[in-house]
Design an enzyme around this catalytic site. Structure first.
Site, PDB file in Angstrom:
ATOM      1  CE  LYS A 178     -43.052 -49.870  -2.815  1.00  0.00           C
ATOM      2  NZ  LYS A 178     -43.574 -49.542  -4.132  1.00  0.00           N
ATOM      3  CG  ASP A 191     -43.050 -54.104  -3.043  1.00  0.00           C
ATOM      4  OD1 ASP A 191     -42.253 -54.549  -3.891  1.00  0.00           O
ATOM      5  OD2 ASP A 191     -43.917 -53.245  -3.294  1.00  0.00           O
TER       6      ASP A 191
END
Ligand code: C5P
Length: 301
Positions: free
Chosen positions: A17, A146
């Protein structure tokens, strides 16, 4: 992120990401920092493969090349996710799991978190647990801030520690060049270097644009406006902890790119380019500077 079967084996691709924006809102009384961040998965993947094995539970991690150093055994976050899920579901962990790494560690690219989300997805499928996403989410957050984002696997505006997730369906796919210096940045060290006391709020305007404006600008892909939007409130402290972060920033400043900043708590940074061809050209120039490992990828919708 979904599990796909290949004969008796099945596998999940775990994307990296990028934090296209990251604002520090304050520090909570539990010690975690309150964030507002737009995260997008990118087309750089680890791969987690499962093969059935009668009694046995085995976890291995292979890191081809020397850019990625990830724990190979039970301390790997993906292995911890498997053990945790088995425990919670009341089953024995079983099967042969192989994690093939490509995403650099200590980069701010979410490799470990994505692997953990992939492990939950894959084991949920392989062990036929049929847990819903809502049931997996609290376990994902326990594993890391996350991890819930990666369960969704789509661009999102994330708040809180990262667990309050608002999907952003209209973001375009952005070509990017990412650079990971050889040195990593420790996430706890970067947050601690902000020097905030528990309960302290910060002036959010100092670390980038308002979330609604950032979302609208990213959705419109108006290149000229993106420069003022793409920013990271941890960049300054990360540059103090790791000189290479500043070196990569200066390199991107000297290049004709749309916008650039560090991702997560570093040490990797990325530049948004106008096309994949433009990204390849920028990557070729950056490689000559030998600042670290250079990746060309695109954000996923
Ligand atoms: O949740 P995760 O394991 O990624 O966090 C690692 C460390 O980073 C935490 O223990 C905390 O010190 C810091 N952190 C934080 N605020 C966040 C996320 C992480 O202070 N939102």
């Amino acid at each position: 992120m979904f599990a796909r079967s290949r004969g008796s084996a099945c596998e999940v691709l775990a994307p990296a990401k990028l934090n296209l924006t990251l604002r520090i809102v304050g520090r909570r009384t539990d010690g975690f920092h309150e964030l507002e961040t737009i995260m997008a998965p990118v087309s750089l993947y680890d791969r987690l493969v499962y093969r059935p094995a009668e009694q046995e539970f085995r976890f291995r991690c292979e890191s081809p090349g020397d850019a990625v150093v990830a724990p190979a055994g039970p301390e790997n976050l993906a292995c911890r996710a498997l053990v945790r899920l088995a425990e919670a579901a009341g089953v024995e962990p079983r099967g042969d799991f192989l994690l093939v790494k490509q995403i650099p560690a200590a980069a701010g690219m979410g490799g470990g978190s994505s692997d953990a989300a992939a492990a939950l997805r894959l084991a949920n499928h392989a062990w036929r647990l049929n847990w819903s996403d809502a049931a997996l989410a609290p376990m994902a957050l326990e594993l890391g801030s996350d991890v819930p984002f990666f369960l969704g696997g789509r661009p999102a505006l994330c708040r809180g520690r990262g667990e309050r997730i608002e999907r952003l369906p209209r973001l375009p796919s952005l070509p990017i060049v990412a650079v990971k210096p050889p040195e990593g940045v420790s996430t706890p060290a970067a947050f601690a270097a902000l020097g905030l006391s528990p309960g302290e709020q910060v002036d959010v305007t100092e670390s980038g644009a308002d979330a609604a404006l950032a979302v609208a600008t990213l959705a419109s892909a108006r290149w000229s406006a993106l420069r003022g939007i793409v920013a990271n409130g941890l960049q300054r402290v990360a540059e103090r902890l790791c000189e290479s972060v500043a070196r990569v920033r200066r390199e991107f400043e000297s290049q004709d790119v749309v916008a650039h900043c560090m991702t997560g708590s570093g040490s990797a940074s990325f530049a948004i380019c106008r096309s994949m061809r433009h990204a390849q050209r920028v990557a070729a120039r950056v490689r000559t500077q030998e600042l670290g490992t250079v990746f060309v990828a695109a954000t996923r919708r």
